[in-house]
Write a protein that holds these residues in place. Structure first.
Motif, PDB file in Angstrom:
ATOM      1  N   UNK A 159     -10.045   3.633 -18.147  1.00  0.00           N
ATOM      2  CA  UNK A 159      -9.044   4.546 -17.443  1.00  0.00           C
ATOM      3  C   UNK A 159      -8.288   5.711 -17.624  1.00  0.00           C
ATOM      4  N   UNK A 160      -8.618   6.574 -17.999  1.00  0.00           N
ATOM      5  CA  UNK A 160      -7.709   7.889 -18.183  1.00  0.00           C
ATOM      6  C   UNK A 160      -8.641   8.529 -16.997  1.00  0.00           C
ATOM      7  N   UNK A 161      -9.750   7.515 -15.682  1.00  0.00           N
ATOM      8  CA  UNK A 161      -9.829   8.731 -14.482  1.00  0.00           C
ATOM      9  C   UNK A 161      -9.346   8.138 -13.549  1.00  0.00           C
ATOM     10  N   UNK A 162      -8.857   6.427 -13.753  1.00  0.00           N
ATOM     11  CA  UNK A 162      -7.266   6.368 -12.519  1.00  0.00           C
ATOM     12  C   UNK A 162      -6.384   6.845 -13.262  1.00  0.00           C
ATOM     13  N   UNK A 163      -6.276   7.275 -14.155  1.00  0.00           N
ATOM     14  CA  UNK A 163      -4.439   7.402 -14.725  1.00  0.00           C
ATOM     15  C   UNK A 163      -4.433   8.398 -14.482  1.00  0.00           C
ATOM     16  N   UNK A 164      -5.862   9.580 -14.176  1.00  0.00           N
ATOM     17  CA  UNK A 164      -4.717  10.870 -14.778  1.00  0.00           C
ATOM     18  C   UNK A 164      -3.928  11.832 -13.142  1.00  0.00           C
ATOM     19  N   UNK A 165      -4.844  11.468 -12.471  1.00  0.00           N
ATOM     20  CA  UNK A 165      -4.268  11.477 -10.493  1.00  0.00           C
ATOM     21  C   UNK A 165      -2.979  11.418 -10.119  1.00  0.00           C
ATOM     22  N   UNK A 166      -2.062  10.456 -11.184  1.00  0.00           N
ATOM     23  CA  UNK A 166      -1.664   9.883 -10.642  1.00  0.00           C
ATOM     24  C   UNK A 166      -0.029  10.489 -10.941  1.00  0.00           C
ATOM     25  N   UNK A 193      13.631   0.357  -2.630  1.00  0.00           N
ATOM     26  CA  UNK A 193      12.289   0.667  -1.292  1.00  0.00           C
ATOM     27  C   UNK A 193      11.494  -0.963  -1.361  1.00  0.00           C
ATOM     28  N   UNK A 194      10.387  -0.767  -0.137  1.00  0.00           N
ATOM     29  CA  UNK A 194      10.364  -1.710   0.535  1.00  0.00           C
ATOM     30  C   UNK A 194       8.951  -2.288  -0.604  1.00  0.00           C
ATOM     31  N   UNK A 195       8.929  -3.713  -0.537  1.00  0.00           N
ATOM     32  CA  UNK A 195       7.352  -4.987  -1.333  1.00  0.00           C
ATOM     33  C   UNK A 195       6.255  -4.125  -0.870  1.00  0.00           C
ATOM     34  N   UNK A 196       6.189  -4.129   0.588  1.00  0.00           N
ATOM     35  CA  UNK A 196       4.929  -2.788   1.234  1.00  0.00           C
ATOM     36  C   UNK A 196       5.006  -1.670   0.736  1.00  0.00           C
ATOM     37  N   UNK A 197       5.975  -0.763   0.190  1.00  0.00           N
ATOM     38  CA  UNK A 197       5.693   0.819  -0.147  1.00  0.00           C
ATOM     39  C   UNK A 197       5.112   0.578  -2.015  1.00  0.00           C
ATOM     40  N   UNK A 198       5.971  -0.978  -2.503  1.00  0.00           N
ATOM     41  CA  UNK A 198       5.805  -1.391  -3.980  1.00  0.00           C
ATOM     42  C   UNK A 198       3.825  -1.581  -4.246  1.00  0.00           C
ATOM     43  N   UNK A 199       3.736  -2.466  -2.615  1.00  0.00           N
ATOM     44  CA  UNK A 199       2.227  -2.843  -2.979  1.00  0.00           C
ATOM     45  C   UNK A 199       0.657  -1.069  -2.290  1.00  0.00           C
ATOM     46  N   UNK A 200       2.064  -0.436  -2.195  1.00  0.00           N
ATOM     47  CA  UNK A 200       1.037   0.845  -1.494  1.00  0.00           C
ATOM     48  C   UNK A 200       1.086   1.542  -2.440  1.00  0.00           C
ATOM     49  N   UNK A 201       1.577   1.712  -3.344  1.00  0.00           N
ATOM     50  CA  UNK A 201       1.665   2.624  -4.834  1.00  0.00           C
ATOM     51  C   UNK A 201       0.970   1.537  -5.587  1.00  0.00           C
ATOM     52  N   UNK A 202       0.890   0.171  -5.379  1.00  0.00           N
ATOM     53  CA  UNK A 202       0.221  -0.506  -6.856  1.00  0.00           C
ATOM     54  C   UNK A 202      -1.447   0.018  -6.365  1.00  0.00           C
ATOM     55  N   UNK A 203      -1.988  -0.721  -4.546  1.00  0.00           N
ATOM     56  CA  UNK A 203      -2.885   0.006  -4.438  1.00  0.00           C
ATOM     57  C   UNK A 203      -3.292   0.827  -4.900  1.00  0.00           C
ATOM     58  N   UNK A 204      -3.241   1.952  -4.439  1.00  0.00           N
ATOM     59  CA  UNK A 204      -3.272   4.065  -4.549  1.00  0.00           C
ATOM     60  C   UNK A 204      -3.574   4.565  -6.529  1.00  0.00           C
ATOM     61  N   UNK A 205      -2.878   3.207  -6.838  1.00  0.00           N
ATOM     62  CA  UNK A 205      -3.138   3.520  -8.282  1.00  0.00           C
ATOM     63  C   UNK A 205      -3.877   2.948  -8.922  1.00  0.00           C
ATOM     64  N   UNK A 206      -4.503   2.248  -8.051  1.00  0.00           N
ATOM     65  CA  UNK A 206      -5.341   1.070  -8.781  1.00  0.00           C
ATOM     66  C   UNK A 206      -5.030   0.223  -9.976  1.00  0.00           C
ATOM     67  N   UNK A 207      -3.297   0.146  -9.579  1.00  0.00           N
ATOM     68  CA  UNK A 207      -2.975  -0.569 -11.156  1.00  0.00           C
ATOM     69  C   UNK A 207      -3.778  -2.047 -11.120  1.00  0.00           C
ATOM     70  N   UNK A 209      -6.424  -3.109 -11.546  1.00  0.00           N
ATOM     71  CA  UNK A 209      -8.231  -2.953 -12.513  1.00  0.00           C
ATOM     72  C   UNK A 209      -7.666  -1.170 -13.712  1.00  0.00           C
ATOM     73  N   UNK A 210      -6.178  -1.186 -13.421  1.00  0.00           N
ATOM     74  CA  UNK A 210      -6.105  -0.461 -14.659  1.00  0.00           C
ATOM     75  C   UNK A 210      -5.476  -1.349 -15.812  1.00  0.00           C
ATOM     76  N   UNK A 211      -4.430  -2.289 -15.481  1.00  0.00           N
ATOM     77  CA  UNK A 211      -4.153  -2.926 -15.867  1.00  0.00           C
ATOM     78  C   UNK A 211      -4.433  -4.113 -16.839  1.00  0.00           C
ATOM     79  N   UNK A 212      -6.375  -4.084 -15.909  1.00  0.00           N
ATOM     80  CA  UNK A 212      -7.854  -5.727 -16.583  1.00  0.00           C
ATOM     81  C   UNK A 212      -7.505  -4.390 -18.161  1.00  0.00           C
TER      82      UNK A 212
END
Length: 230
Positions: A159-166, A193-207, A209-212
C-alpha cells in the motif's frame, strides 16, 4: 477467515510519530490542528475506542482500541487531515496489564503498547538504512501470530509503494472517494472536472488495488475484538 491466536484479551494500541517534527514551521499551530484531528477521531470512531487518542509528547500521540474494524479508517483519516506532514504509525496487538483511562491514553501499559512502540522503532531503523519500501505503518502482534503479522505487514508495504508518490490532487480525490464513498460521476461533480479526468486519476493512483488492500486490512483486523471492553 483469518484466524488469530490469543491467550489474552486483545487490545489494539496505535502510536503515531510525526516525522521530522523539529522542522515543522509553526509547530504550536500544527499541534493544535493535530489535537483537533484526534478529537474528531475520538468522536467518529468512539464505538471502537477504549482509550481516546491523545497527544503524549510534542511529536507523538496514541490511542487504544478494543476492536480492529476501523484501524485503517482511523490512520487514513489522520494522514489525510495532517498532509503534507508525514506520520509513521506503530500498531501493537496485545494485552493491557494496567487500568485503562477511557478519557486519555496516558498511563496504561502492557504488551499492546510495547508492540506498538517496537513497530515505531523498527520503522525508524529502516528509514535510517534508506530502505525504499519500509512503509509508514508497521504492526506487531503478541502471541503465536507470526504468519498473520507477516501477511499484514506485506500488505501495508505494498500500500505504501502505491501511495508514496501520489500528488496532492491525487490524494484529495482518493480520500474523497474513500471517505465519502462516491462514484466517479459524483466525484467529478464535486471537483468540477469531467468523469474521464477522475477515471484517469484513479487509474494512475492504482486506487482500486489500494482500496482492496485497505479493505482487506480492515476486514482482517476486525477479527481482533475484546468483548469485555470498557
Amino acid at each position: 477467515m483469518f484466524f488469530f491466536f490469543f491467550k489474552f484479551d486483545p487490545y489494539i494500541a496505535i502510536i503515531g510519530d510525526i516525522k521530522n517534527s523539529k522542522n515543522i514551521e509553526e509547530r504550536g499551530k500544527f499541534q493544535n490542528k493535530l489535537n483537533k484531528i484526534l478529537n474528531e477521531i475520538n468522536e467518529i470512531y468512539s464505538d471502537s475506542i477504549s482509550s481516546n487518542f491523545t497527544i503524549t509528547l510534542g511529536d507523538e500521540f496514541q490511542g487504544l482500541l478494543h476492536s480492529g474494524e476501523h484501524v485503517m479508517d482511523i490512520i487514513q483519516y489522520i494522514k489525510k487531515e495532517s498532509y503534507p506532514i508525514k506520520i509513521r504509525f506503530g500498531i501493537g496487538i496485545g494485552a493491557i496489564t494496567t487500568d485503562i483511562n477511557s478519557a486519555i491514553s496516558i498511563g496504561a501499559d502492557g504488551p499492546g503498547y510495547y508492540k506498538a512502540r517496537d513497530s515505531i522503532e523498527q520503522l525508524k531503523a529502516l528509514e535510517k538504512k534508506n530502505e525504499s519500501t519500509y512503509g509508514d505503518i508497521q504492526i506487531k502482534i503478541d502471541g503465536d501470530n507470526n504468519l498473520q503479522e507477516l501477511s499484514l505487514n506485506s500488505i501495508l508495504k505494498l500500500m505504501y509503494c502505491i501511495e508514496k508518490d501520489w500528488t496532492k490532487k491525487q490524494r484529495e480525490v482518493v480520500n474523497y472517494v474513500l471517505f465519502e464513498k462516491k462514484n466517479q460521476t459524483e466525484t467529478a461533480h464535486y471537483f468540477n472536472v469531467t468523469q474521464s479526468n477522475i477515471q484517469q486519476i484513479l487509474s494512475k493512483t492504482h486506487f482500486y488495488a489500494y482500496k482492496d488492500a485497505f479493505d482487506s486490512v480492515n476486514k482482517i483486523l476486525s477479527e481482533v475484538k475484546y468483548d469485555n471492553k470498557l
